[in-house]
Enzyme design. Structure first.
Site, PDB file in Angstrom:
ATOM      1  N   LYS A 281       0.840  -1.193   0.000  1.00  0.00           N
ATOM      2  CA  LYS A 281       0.000   0.000   0.000  1.00  0.00           C
ATOM      3  C   LYS A 281       0.876   1.244   0.000  1.00  0.00           C
ATOM      4  CE  LYS A 281      -4.132  -1.920   0.314  1.00  0.00           C
ATOM      5  NZ  LYS A 281      -5.219  -1.674  -0.662  1.00  0.00           N
TER       6      LYS A 281
ATOM      7  N   LYS B  88     -13.637  -7.068  -7.206  1.00  0.00           N
ATOM      8  CA  LYS B  88     -13.858  -7.608  -5.857  1.00  0.00           C
ATOM      9  C   LYS B  88     -15.334  -7.949  -5.766  1.00  0.00           C
ATOM     10  CE  LYS B  88     -10.348  -4.812  -3.619  1.00  0.00           C
ATOM     11  NZ  LYS B  88     -10.091  -3.488  -3.034  1.00  0.00           N
TER      12      LYS B  88
HETATM   13 MN    MN Z   1      -6.943  -1.678  -4.265  1.00  0.00          MN
END
Ligand code: MN
Length: 344
Positions: free
Chosen positions: A163, A267
């Site tokens: 991240k 997702k």
């Molecule tokens: Mn992502």
């Protein structure tokens, strides 16, 4: 006999992270998911899970649970073999509660496949029976990130997702340090909308010049900034993916038409099973690459994504690691060891 849905129940379950998980949009030490239990009139049980995300999707557990009676009205009394009819109604009713839609659709498929005596990955097409996941390092100190990266490599992971998106210089330094201990394995870097167009380009330039093997640069700029995403895609050497910008099939259609993406990160928690299937076919038709990701699903919820990914066989990269970052008892319908997930 026995194919009709008798009842559907919703329950909140809490999971603690092994350690705080931080992204550009914020951090968390625990997650609360909605567990869904659907019962057919012969007693067959289908399970599903909704992992809502306020920072990415604007969903709350409470707002999603507000749809409980709406879901009951749609599904109770319906035959699970006619799942498309149910899914079409859920697509409309739960267009602002996508994670709940995923959980309910998952519970329906779980019950249907149990009745049919097949596994969910076979229902989705049975393309593969093993997939390999990456593992994610949140935003943390360089020293800690390097320590985590070493540990994951020792466990056999071949792809590290990291991240970024807070401060592009510090992010680049941290990525270089991680890459130093994992090379020549690949990396996915995910800014979760944290960069401006210029920051994203400068960040990617540093990584490119230093030879980092970046498989995907995920959601560099704001989800609403399609022009910005296009500009980043044209300016950087790495494949660029949209994640936070793609929920429905219509979002995917627009980004593909605009030429804004090399990859889409699907997702189930953003799209449900129905829109995820539509995006898979659309992306394949348009020669856009696919990865599959997750929110904070437990092993119960991730199981649906593992079966979806293996069954469709559509994904170049799998980022289905959420349950590995939790303290929880494994409840998935697959076997796993480190980065390998096996279906049988
Ligand atoms: Mn992502």
């Amino acid at each position: 006999m026995g194919w009709k849905i008798r009842q559907i129940e919703f329950e909140i379950k809490e999971y603690e992270y092994v350690k705080e998980f931080r992204i550009s949009l914020g951090g968390s030490t625990r997650t609360r998911n909605i567990e869904i239990t659907l019962t057919l009139d012969d007693g067959t049980v289908g399970k599903g899970e909704a992992s809502t995300s306020f920072s990415i999707a604007g969903e709350l557990k409470e707002s999603s649970l507000g749809f409980a009676d709406t879901v009951r009205e749609i599904v109770v009394g319906e035959d699970v073999r006619n799942y498309r009819k149910i899914f079409d109604k859920l697509d409309f009713a739960l267009r602002k509660a996508m994670a709940l839609k995923a959980g309910v659709q998952g519970a329906i498929i779980d019950a249907l496949t149990k009745k049919l005596g097949i596994k969910m990955f076979q229902f989705f097409g049975g393309a593969k029976n093993v997939i390999e996941t990456d593992i994610t390092i949140g935003i943390e100190s360089k020293e800690e990130a390097v320590k985590d990266a070493k540990e994951y490599i020792d466990k056999g992971f071949n792809m590290i997702k990291a991240k970024v998106g807070v401060n592009w210089r510090e992010d680049a330094e941290r990525i270089l340090a991680i890459y130093d201990v994992i090379k020549p394995r690949g990396m996915i870097v995910d800014a979760n909308q944290g960069f401006s167009v210029k920051e994203a380009i400068m960040f990617a330039d540093v990584l490119y010049r230093e030879g980092v093997n970046v498989a995907i640069f995920e959601q560099p700029v704001k989800a609403t900034d399609i022009d910005g995403l296009k500009e980043v895609r044209r300016s950087v050497k790495f494949p660029v993916a949209a994640d936070d910008a793609v929920f429905s099939r219509y979002d995917a259609l627009r980004l593909i038409k605009e030429g804004a993406v090399d990859f889409i990160n699907i997702k189930l928690m953003k799209s449900g099973v129905s829109d995820a299937l539509a995006i898979v076919e659309m992306a394949k038709s348009a020669n856009v690459g696919l990865m599959i990701g997750c929110m904070a699903e437990s092993s119960l919820g991730i199981s649906l994504s593992v079966h979806f990914a293996a069954g469709t066989g559509a994904f170049t990269y799998h980022d289905l690691d959420s349950f590995q970052l939790h303290k929880e008892e494994f409840r998935g319908d697959f076997k796993w060891e480190g980065n390998k997930y096996y279906l049988e």
